[in-house]
Design an enzyme around this catalytic site. Structure first.
Site, PDB file in Angstrom:
ATOM      1  CB  CYS A   8      -0.919   0.005   1.220  1.00  0.00           C
ATOM      2  SG  CYS A   8      -1.932   1.499   1.350  1.00  0.00           S
TER       3      CYS A   8
ATOM      4  CB  CYS B  93      -3.408  -0.987   7.227  1.00  0.00           C
ATOM      5  SG  CYS B  93      -4.813  -1.269   6.139  1.00  0.00           S
TER       6      CYS B  93
ATOM      7  CD  GLN C  38     -19.877  -6.135  13.625  1.00  0.00           C
ATOM      8  OE1 GLN C  38     -18.889  -5.493  13.262  1.00  0.00           O
ATOM      9  NE2 GLN C  38     -20.013  -6.566  14.865  1.00  0.00           N
TER      10      GLN C  38
ATOM     11  CE1 TYR D  86     -24.764  -0.487  25.440  1.00  0.00           C
ATOM     12  CE2 TYR D  86     -24.818  -2.738  26.239  1.00  0.00           C
ATOM     13  CZ  TYR D  86     -24.624  -1.397  26.475  1.00  0.00           C
ATOM     14  OH  TYR D  86     -24.267  -0.965  27.737  1.00  0.00           O
TER      15      TYR D  86
ATOM     16  CD  GLU E   1     -28.652   0.757  19.114  1.00  0.00           C
ATOM     17  OE1 GLU E   1     -28.115   1.880  19.163  1.00  0.00           O
ATOM     18  OE2 GLU E   1     -28.035  -0.313  19.326  1.00  0.00           O
TER      19      GLU E   1
ATOM     20  CG  ASP F 162     -22.349  -6.173  19.444  1.00  0.00           C
ATOM     21  OD1 ASP F 162     -21.173  -5.978  19.807  1.00  0.00           O
ATOM     22  OD2 ASP F 162     -22.718  -6.110  18.259  1.00  0.00           O
TER      23      ASP F 162
ATOM     24  CB  CYS G  84     -15.414  -3.986  18.704  1.00  0.00           C
ATOM     25  SG  CYS G  84     -16.026  -2.563  19.624  1.00  0.00           S
TER      26      CYS G  84
END
Length: 452
Positions: A72, A81, A282, A311, A332, A380, A407
């Site tokens: 890249c 990244c 996602q 969530y 939510e 979540d 996450c």
């Protein structure tokens, strides 16, 4: 103790979740970006704190076996990244280690760790991109912010995004410059166009283009709508989002449909789902389906259970379990996402799912008082993890199982430790890579109520 500007030789022995290598100099941990485990480097110390230091590579003496050639051109500039300099096999080992370390070290837990779920595709996998727009040398450009800054690095051809995103971006930016529509300036809170935001259904191919602006310029964008709709057959929705606040939050509350539909659709775990600009969805659809599949495996509903989905976003997790459950109850805080969840249930003929808008802990607490007694709770949370109120109300509900999708392994470890102190065994954990080549990693956790 190392000193600033000291140059020393050291071997990298680990990688952090931020993608920096770790070595030790005079007994102190030194964090060094763009290194790989096994690198022997000549390192210059650039900052020394009380218990750790930062360094930069002056020279790689012996490269790690994990090193690969970066492909890249903006890898070292944009900061999106962090791991393009190591093999994907090494990346998966690193991320699996980050998950394990979080739960064993932060959580003090000893669960079973499932096989890490790496991705088959590490390029062009994202279904969503948000590009800030800025004025550089008198012209509007878009790209990504450099690490720890709001300095824009111009780029439209990102290796993580679908290839057609580049062509859409080039069309939008060319139009903005042709029509002399100003780019937003954060410092002065002036200018118009703040972000170009694109979403794409990975299975459906439907595309939404959202132009985030400081004020309504719908008339100025009418010709752009014609250009985009004629040039790209996949575009089904063109939205103008108005964000007039002086903030680094990308989206405002008001969306205006300029052309096509208010939403796009996709398929997730066999269900057709509706996606709006404000919906959480996602970004890696294929890996998200594997993630939700693991959550379903951990939940293992037999058909007669009530499942609370906290969530819940647009309802994708709960709806993926609906056929194996008696009832789904989703909570939510984003109103538009709740409306999406309700319509997603209707579109898939699921009449056993109810969705409520509000804070997860507060709303679920009220539902509990009204008699909601879930057998399984799926949670979540955002990166910051669950609120203390949510942890308390989950424990008070005393479901047989809790399945947490996170996450952020660090906050997940913290929250599962709290739940383990409130009567739950942490049984299994599986790391899942939804974000190849970046430093992010997801995990799924199975907890079961202790038998007293």
């Amino acid at each position: 103790m190392p000193e600033k500007n000291q140059v020393c030789t050291a071997e990298i022995t680990a990688l952090t979740s931020e993608g920096s290598g770790v070595c030790r100099v005079d007994g102190m941990a030194v964090f060094v970006p763009e290194t790989a485990v096994g690198d022997v480097c000549e390192i210059k110390i650039v900052k020394v704190l009380k218990s750790y230091a930062y360094g930069i590579v002056e020279k790689i003496i012996t490269p790690s076996a994990d090193r690969i050639e970066n492909t890249c051109p903006v890898y070292k500039k944009c900061g999106g990244c962090l791991l393009r300099h190591i093999s994907y096999e090494a990346e998966c080992r690193t991320k699996n280690g980050i998950v394990r370390d979080a739960f064993e070290r932060i959580g003090g837990l000893s669960p079973e760790f499932d096989t890490f779920l790496g991705a088959e595709d590490t390029e062009h996998y994202r279904n969503k991109a948000q590009y800030p727009v800025a004025n550089i040398d008198g012209k509007a450009v878009c790209g990504f912010f450099a690490p720890r800054s709001h300095r824009l690095v111009p780029v439209t051809d990102c290796a993580l995004q679908p290839k057609m995103f580049r062509d859409i971006l080039d069309t939008v930016i060319a139009y903005i410059n042709e029509k002399k529509i100003s780019a937003y300036d954060e410092a002065s809170n002036t200018g118009i166009v703040r972000h170009i935001y694109i979403r794409r259904g990975a299975h459906s191919g439907e595309i939404m283009v959202c132009i985030v602006v400081r004020k309504d310029i719908s008339r100025q964008l009418s010709a752009l709508c014609r250009q985009l709709s004629e040039k790209f057959s996949g575009i089904k929705s063109i939205i103008m989002n108005i964000n007039d606040r002086k903030t680094n939050v990308i989206l405002g509350d008001k969306c205006v449909t300029l052309w096509g539909n208010d939403t796009i659709s996709d398929v997730m775990c066999g269900n057709t789902v509706e996606i709006s600009p404000l919906s959480f969805y996602q970004v890696n659809t294929v890996q998200a389906e594997r993630l939700y599949g693991k959550a379903l495996e951990y939940a293992s509903p037999k058909g007669d259970e009530v499942i609370a989905d906290l969530y819940c976003g647009a309802g994708t997790i709960g709806l993926s379990m609906a056929k194996q459950a008696k009832k789904i109850v989703g909570v939510e805080i984003i109103p538009q996402a709740v409306e999406n969840a309700k319509r997603n249930a209707q579109r898939n003929n699921i009449n056993t799912a109810d969705f409520y808008c509000g804070d997860a802990g507060e709303v679920f607490g009220k539902l509990r008082k009204k008699g909601c007694a879930p057998d399984i709770i799926v949670v979540d949370p955002p990166r910051k993890g669950c609120s203390a109120e949510t942890i308390d109300v989950i424990a008070e509900a005393a479901p047989k199982k809790i399945v947490m999708i996170s996450c952020n392994p660090a906050t997940a470890a913290r929250d599962t430790k709290l739940l383990s102190e409130k009567g739950y065994n942490v049984e299994k954990i599986c790391g899942v890579d939804l974000f190849p080549r970046t430093g992010h990693v997801e995990c799924v956790v199975l907890m079961s109520r202790k038998v007293i």
